[in-house]
Design a protein around this motif. Sequence first.
Motif, PDB file in Angstrom:
ATOM      1  N   ARG A  13      38.973  35.404  27.415  1.00 41.50           N
ATOM      2  CA  ARG A  13      37.585  35.616  28.232  1.00 41.50           C
ATOM      3  C   ARG A  13      37.644  34.328  29.364  1.00 41.50           C
ATOM      4  NH1 ARG A  13      32.532  37.242  24.648  1.00 41.50           N
ATOM      5  NH2 ARG A  13      31.974  37.867  26.765  1.00 41.50           N
ATOM      6  N   ALA A  14      37.043  34.871  30.404  1.00 42.90           N
ATOM      7  CA  ALA A  14      36.698  34.039  31.490  1.00 42.90           C
ATOM      8  C   ALA A  14      36.259  32.605  30.837  1.00 42.90           C
ATOM      9  CB  ALA A  14      35.714  34.726  32.650  1.00 42.90           C
ATOM     10  N   GLY A  15      36.716  31.594  31.558  1.00 49.93           N
ATOM     11  CA  GLY A  15      36.512  30.267  31.290  1.00 49.93           C
ATOM     12  C   GLY A  15      37.215  29.690  30.060  1.00 49.93           C
ATOM     13  N   GLY A  16      38.261  30.475  29.593  1.00 48.11           N
ATOM     14  CA  GLY A  16      39.190  29.875  28.591  1.00 48.11           C
ATOM     15  C   GLY A  16      40.362  29.404  29.333  1.00 48.11           C
ATOM     16  N   SER A  17      41.432  28.976  28.419  1.00 49.73           N
ATOM     17  CA  SER A  17      42.471  28.567  28.703  1.00 49.73           C
ATOM     18  C   SER A  17      43.817  28.920  28.086  1.00 49.73           C
ATOM     19  CB  SER A  17      42.522  27.003  28.252  1.00 49.73           C
ATOM     20  OG  SER A  17      41.763  26.109  29.016  1.00 49.73           O
ATOM     21  N   ARG A  66      42.571  23.789  38.751  1.00 51.47           N
ATOM     22  CA  ARG A  66      42.266  24.613  37.373  1.00 51.47           C
ATOM     23  C   ARG A  66      43.738  24.608  36.604  1.00 51.47           C
ATOM     24  NH1 ARG A  66      41.139  29.909  37.450  1.00 51.47           N
ATOM     25  NH2 ARG A  66      41.875  30.216  39.550  1.00 51.47           N
ATOM     26  N   ASP A  83      43.238  26.241  33.010  1.00 55.23           N
ATOM     27  CA  ASP A  83      42.157  26.038  32.484  1.00 55.23           C
ATOM     28  C   ASP A  83      41.006  26.870  33.516  1.00 55.23           C
ATOM     29  OD1 ASP A  83      43.383  22.712  31.831  1.00 55.23           O
ATOM     30  OD2 ASP A  83      43.061  24.389  30.455  1.00 55.23           O
ATOM     31  N   ASN A  84      39.891  27.198  32.953  1.00 53.73           N
ATOM     32  CA  ASN A  84      38.684  27.745  33.683  1.00 53.73           C
ATOM     33  C   ASN A  84      39.203  29.191  34.043  1.00 53.73           C
ATOM     34  OD1 ASN A  84      36.176  28.024  34.683  1.00 53.73           O
ATOM     35  ND2 ASN A  84      36.580  26.777  36.169  1.00 53.73           N
ATOM     36  N   LEU A  85      39.665  29.962  33.355  1.00 56.32           N
ATOM     37  CA  LEU A  85      40.494  31.040  34.065  1.00 56.32           C
ATOM     38  C   LEU A  85      39.470  32.068  34.266  1.00 56.32           C
ATOM     39  CD1 LEU A  85      43.007  31.306  31.186  1.00 56.32           C
ATOM     40  CD2 LEU A  85      43.610  31.368  33.765  1.00 56.32           C
ATOM     41  N   LYS A  86      39.852  32.785  35.361  1.00 56.24           N
ATOM     42  CA  LYS A  86      39.130  33.933  35.907  1.00 56.24           C
ATOM     43  C   LYS A  86      39.521  35.077  35.821  1.00 56.24           C
ATOM     44  CE  LYS A  86      37.232  30.495  39.379  1.00 56.24           C
ATOM     45  NZ  LYS A  86      37.227  30.097  40.728  1.00 56.24           N
ATOM     46  N   ASP A  89      42.472  35.904  37.857  1.00 59.76           N
ATOM     47  CA  ASP A  89      43.975  35.506  37.271  1.00 59.76           C
ATOM     48  C   ASP A  89      44.836  36.275  36.547  1.00 59.76           C
ATOM     49  OD1 ASP A  89      42.164  32.231  36.642  1.00 59.76           O
ATOM     50  OD2 ASP A  89      43.443  32.742  38.394  1.00 59.76           O
ATOM     51  N   SER A 125      35.910  39.536  31.690  1.00 63.67           N
ATOM     52  CA  SER A 125      34.887  38.781  32.191  1.00 63.67           C
ATOM     53  C   SER A 125      33.639  38.905  31.068  1.00 63.67           C
ATOM     54  CB  SER A 125      34.352  39.622  33.244  1.00 63.67           C
ATOM     55  OG  SER A 125      33.929  40.751  32.983  1.00 63.67           O
TER      56      SER A 125
END
Length: 125
Positions: A13-17, A66, A83-86, A89, A125
């Motif tokens: 999910r978004a925000g993950g790594s 990131r 990190d902080n995946l969107k 990405d 998202s």
Amino acid sequence: QMQLVESGGGSVRAGGSLRLSCAASGYNQSSYCMAWFRQVPGKEREKVASIDDAGLTSYGASVKGRFTISKDNDKSTLYLQMDNLKPEDSAQYYCAAVGMRYVCSEVVARHMDYWGKGTLVTISS
């Protein structure tokens, strides 16, 4: 002939790594410019990050701050810590290598000599 095999892709999910790995064999990766590229259908392959034989790194503007590229020459492995995946990405990520005949930070896809088959990253998202 250098062989490159990527691993570590997946869905988060978004925000993950995620951490991608690229195992190199056939040649000593320490003498090469190593890079991560990504591609989505219908778009050109985009350079994400690169690291040269001295360990100097460079990043695309969209991932700077990131993503972190690194390598372990003893293990012949290249890494990409993301990190902080969107959602933007999301792409197929490729590991690539070229001899140090270019400025590593300036290489683009057409310069690269060796490619892995890629690993898929999907960010929801």
